[in-house]
Design an enzyme around this catalytic site. Structure first.
Site, PDB file in Angstrom:
ATOM      1  N   HIS A 217      -0.169  -8.098 -12.987  1.00  0.00           N
ATOM      2  CA  HIS A 217      -1.570  -7.959 -12.580  1.00  0.00           C
ATOM      3  C   HIS A 217      -2.456  -9.128 -13.028  1.00  0.00           C
ATOM      4  O   HIS A 217      -3.157  -9.732 -12.225  1.00  0.00           O
ATOM      5  CB  HIS A 217      -2.164  -6.672 -13.177  1.00  0.00           C
ATOM      6  CG  HIS A 217      -1.446  -5.414 -12.793  1.00  0.00           C
ATOM      7  ND1 HIS A 217      -1.631  -4.770 -11.580  1.00  0.00           N
ATOM      8  CD2 HIS A 217      -0.548  -4.672 -13.474  1.00  0.00           C
ATOM      9  CE1 HIS A 217      -0.880  -3.679 -11.551  1.00  0.00           C
ATOM     10  NE2 HIS A 217      -0.206  -3.596 -12.674  1.00  0.00           N
TER      11      HIS A 217
HETATM   12  O1  RIB Z   1      -4.207  -2.132 -14.609  1.00  0.00           O
HETATM   13  C1  RIB Z   1      -3.589  -3.294 -15.106  1.00  0.00           C
HETATM   14  C2  RIB Z   1      -4.371  -3.860 -16.238  1.00  0.00           C
HETATM   15  O2  RIB Z   1      -4.341  -2.987 -17.352  1.00  0.00           O
HETATM   16  C3  RIB Z   1      -3.770  -5.184 -16.772  1.00  0.00           C
HETATM   17  O3  RIB Z   1      -4.801  -5.963 -17.305  1.00  0.00           O
HETATM   18  C4  RIB Z   1      -2.866  -4.728 -17.864  1.00  0.00           C
HETATM   19  O4  RIB Z   1      -2.659  -5.742 -18.859  1.00  0.00           O
HETATM   20  C5  RIB Z   1      -3.662  -3.600 -18.432  1.00  0.00           C
HETATM   21  O5  RIB Z   1      -4.619  -4.158 -19.318  1.00  0.00           O
END
Ligand code: RIB
Ligand code: CA
Length: 318
Positions: free
Chosen positions: A244
């Site tokens: 992500h």
């Molecule tokens: O939903 C994904 C996010 O939440 C990313 O930033 C992951 O590292 C968690 O922090």
């Protein structure tokens, strides 16, 4: 080359570490400061992980410790995804640098008011630090070019049916930032679910031939296993590992591989079932002026090449 001045606010976290890999592999970016968030893990663990990973990749930059908990909600962590340490089952280097004597908000404020030009803030965790900064020092807003945030979603969630983790953990901070008037690029789940690495590509990581790439592949393997345990199985989900946070940097380096649109976004604060949902006015019927550029698509092949180039570049310097 005119470098983009950035400050990074993160909660390492496996994908945060991959985001740092890309950030420090690219000459387009000048990383002025890294601040840590309570998010995936407690603030002590995310701070240690940041110092450990940056030590491992030989990058020395001020690392300032952030606030220890969300503005209002009870803290929730994601050890089920990132492991007890927060960086999977991979051991990185023992830190050779300490966290800054300045707390994150002071370091952010000083960096912004002394910067030669407006700074881009890259945020890949809950927005607690940034919200607190903007409430305490609204005068810094002109010093911020934009906030590139991995968080939220137009549709769906990964902490509930409607809320993404970073928005869910601190919805009040997210809403304060959405209302701030600072330009925001949002890499929500709609685009990060398309910015994934496949199992075959993870195997390809091991052919890059450096110990760093091997460790990245090990960490991705851990991430594959834990992501598969999450309840939201889409077809092929287990084959698509979503890194992500990398998009929050990649969209600055290669904006042409992404596409998005300007929308009005606000965060649900009261919903019994929907707290933390980023409500995106994608029908543009609210009559409110758009406040966020929401990414919705990415050229995944180009994204993966950016990621592989970064792992290769960092691996060759160690
Ligand atoms: O939903 C994904 C996010 O939440 C990313 O930033 C992951 O590292 C968690 O922090
Ligand atoms: Ca994160």
């Amino acid at each position: 080359m005119n470098q983009i001045p950035v400050m990074i606010d993160c909660d390492p976290g496996i994908d945060d570490a991959m985001m740092l890999t890309l950030a420090f592999a690219r000459e387009e970016l000048n990383v002025l400061l890294v601040t840590t968030e309570a998010g995936n893990l407690t603030i002590d663990k995310t701070t240690y992980n940041t110092l450990s990973f940056l030590t491992h990749i030989n990058k020395r930059v001020e690392v300032a410790k952030g606030l220890p908990q969300p503005l209002l909600r009870k803290q929730e962590v994601a050890e089920n995804i990132h492991g007890e340490s927060g960086l999977g089952n991979v051991t990185w280097s023992e830190p050779t640098m300490e966290a800054s004597a300045r707390p994150a908000i002071v370091a952010m404020y000083d960096t912004l008011i002394n910067a030669a030009e407006p700074v881009t803030i890259v945020a890949t965790g809950p927005l607690t630090n940034i919200a607190a900064l903007l409430v305490a020092h609204p005068e810094v807003k002109p010093c911020i070019k934009q906030i590139s945030w991995m968080g939220g979603a137009v549709v769906g969630g990964n902490m509930s049916a409607t809320a993404e983790f970073n928005a869910y953990v601190d919805p009040h901070a997210a809403e304060l930032v959405m209302r701030s008037g600072v330009p925001i690029i949002m890499s929500g789940l709609d685009v990060t679910h398309k910015a994934y690495i496949t199992r075959d590509e993870m195997t390809r990581l091991r052919t890059l031939g450096t110990p760093f790439a091997e460790k990245v592949a090990d960490m991705m393997q851990f991430y594959t296993f834990t992501q598969r345990q999450t309840p939201f199985h889409a077809p092929g989900f287990a084959e698509q590992i979503r890194i992500h946070d990398v998009s929050a940097i990649a969209c600055l380096i290669a904006p042409h591989i992404y596409d998005g649109d300007d929308y009005f976004v606000e965060v649900e604060l009261e919903g019994r079932l929907t707290q933390g949902a980023t409500i995106v006015d994608y029908t543009k019927q609210s009559g409110n002026e758009p406040n966020v550029y929401v990414l919705h698509s990415v050229n995944r092949a180009a994204f993966i090449e950016l990621f592989f180039d970064a792992v290769t570049t960092i691996g060759k310097t160690l």
